[in-house]
Design an enzyme around this catalytic site. Structure first.
Site, short mmCIF file in Angstrom:
data_model
loop_
_atom_site.label_atom_id
_atom_site.label_comp_id
_atom_site.label_asym_id
_atom_site.label_seq_id
_atom_site.Cartn_x
_atom_site.Cartn_y
_atom_site.Cartn_z
N GLU A 1 44.15 30.60 42.57
CA GLU A 1 44.29 31.23 43.88
C GLU A 1 44.44 30.22 45.02
O GLU A 1 45.22 30.46 45.96
CB GLU A 1 43.10 32.16 44.14
CG GLU A 1 43.13 33.46 43.37
CD GLU A 1 42.71 33.29 41.92
OE1 GLU A 1 42.92 34.23 41.12
OE2 GLU A 1 42.17 32.21 41.58
N HIS B 1 35.46 42.42 40.49
CA HIS B 1 36.60 43.33 40.49
C HIS B 1 36.42 44.49 41.46
O HIS B 1 37.26 45.39 41.51
CB HIS B 1 36.85 43.90 39.09
CG HIS B 1 37.31 42.88 38.09
ND1 HIS B 1 36.47 41.93 37.57
CD2 HIS B 1 38.52 42.68 37.51
CE1 HIS B 1 37.14 41.18 36.70
NE2 HIS B 1 38.39 41.61 36.66
#
Length: 359
Positions: free
Chosen positions: A69, A138
């Site tokens: 990321e 998540h």
């Protein structure tokens, strides 16, 4: 669907479809728009929002990246500095944390650092929030981190039309936008014509989704349907609740929010993010500063608990629901409007009695 709606090209569409169409239309209209992220190409994204983009525009413009990321966002910074309009997908909310250094040190500061000479037309799409049975990392509601970073625009749509309109506006912006996509609303549906999408208010404007007179529910993203359901259920209790959808957290539409609270005299802020240090505290403070003499009761908050996100089987207890919203409404000091009963008349129930379980 009504006969009139059938003739306009309106068909049920999901939020995911509207987001995908916004990306496609932006890429078709502007060759400088590039999409990049993990699995956005061949797979079409974990939630299939980018499905078909690589096939239509090629892998140079819809690019699968390594699982890194910080590298993804750092690459996007360079692309934006050289005149492109990158749209980054962070696969899940908490996956974005490794990229925070890039976000805070460079993305949010570039325009200020260059005295406005270098814009940063970069959109970061973040699927966020709970309600889908996701495990840790998540299901985070991490908007507070972005709100606390000056230089970022933060947007959180809750409807199909807003998903399309706000994403198009975000991509067109010369400032960096964190675009928070509520995962549990990806499959929500509404009549929508992708060929002639309805115009929606721009970034920085809130919308009153339901007018009311008793109190204002202030919310955004995945908590909007909860507040709408709570407002309908509140009718049976004698409350007429107004629901304000912020749509944009930064810029914050103080005008719409304060106008609503001044009308109703009471407010509850609802969001999935943790209560301590969460967006509700800032919103409540602003209401207190600007609407103090109009308030009949303190501004209350209904939020996620101050804990790391729980396992899937427990998330229903963590997420704000209709009952928790109605409990907060019941605590809004309604007795301040009640008069003393006549001798022998039944005594009105107070909010304290409601809290103790008396109904």
């Amino acid at each position: 669907m009504t006969t009139a709606a059938a003739g306009t090209g309106l068909k049920p569409a999901t939020m995911a479809q509207a987001l995908g169409r916004a990306l496609r239309d932006a890429m078709a209209d502007d060759p400088s728009v590039h999409v990049l992220g993990e699995d956005v190409g061949t797979l079409g994204g974990v939630f299939r929002v980018t499905d078909g983009l690589a096939k239509e525009f090629g892998e140079d413009r819809c690019t699968d990246t390594p699982l890194a990321e910080a590298g993804i966002l750092g690459t996007a910074v360079g692309m934006a500095m050289y005149g492109l309009r990158p749209v980054v997908e962070m696969q899940f909310d908490a996956f974005a944390y490794p990229a925070f250094e890039q976000l805070i040190s460079h993305v949010s500061r570039m325009r200020n650092r260059t005295r406005g000479a270098l814009p940063m037309p970069l959109t970061v799409r973040v699927p966020y929030g709970g309600g889908i049975g996701g495990v840790e990392h998540h299901s985070d509601s991490s908007e507070a981190y972005y709100l606390a970073t000056p230089g970022l625009t933060v947007v959180a749509p809750a409807t199909v039309a807003d998903a399309y309109g706000l994403l198009r506006a975000a991509i067109a912006s010369d400032d960096p936008v964190i675009f928070l996509e509520p995962k549990r609303l990806y499959w929500s549906k509404a009549p929508w014509d992708p060929e002639r999408p309805d115009a929606v208010p721009g970034i920085g404007r809130a919308v009153v989704r339901r007018p009311g007179t008793s109190a204002t529910l202030i919310t955004y993203g995945p908590s909007l349907p909860v507040c709408m359901e709570a407002a309908e259920a509140a009718v049976a209790e004698g409350w007429d609740l107004e629901v304000v959808d912020l749509r944009s957290l930064v810029p914050f539409d103080e005008e719409t929010v304060c106008a609503s609270v001044r009308r109703t005299g009471r407010a509850v802020v609802v969001h999935e993010s943790a209560g301590f240090g969460g967006p509700g505290g800032e919103i409540a403070a602003r209401i207190g500063e600007r609407c103090f003499h109009h308030l009949e009761a303190p501004v209350l908050r209904v939020a996620g608990f101050d804990i790391p996100y729980p396992p899937p089987m427990l998330e229903k207890h963590h997420l704000p629901g209709v009952d928790r919203v109605l409990d907060a409404v019941a605590r809004l000091q309604w007795e301040s409007q009640w008069t003393s009963p006549e001798p022998g008349a039944a005594v009105h129930q107070t909010a304290d009695a409601y809290e103790s379980g008396a109904r």
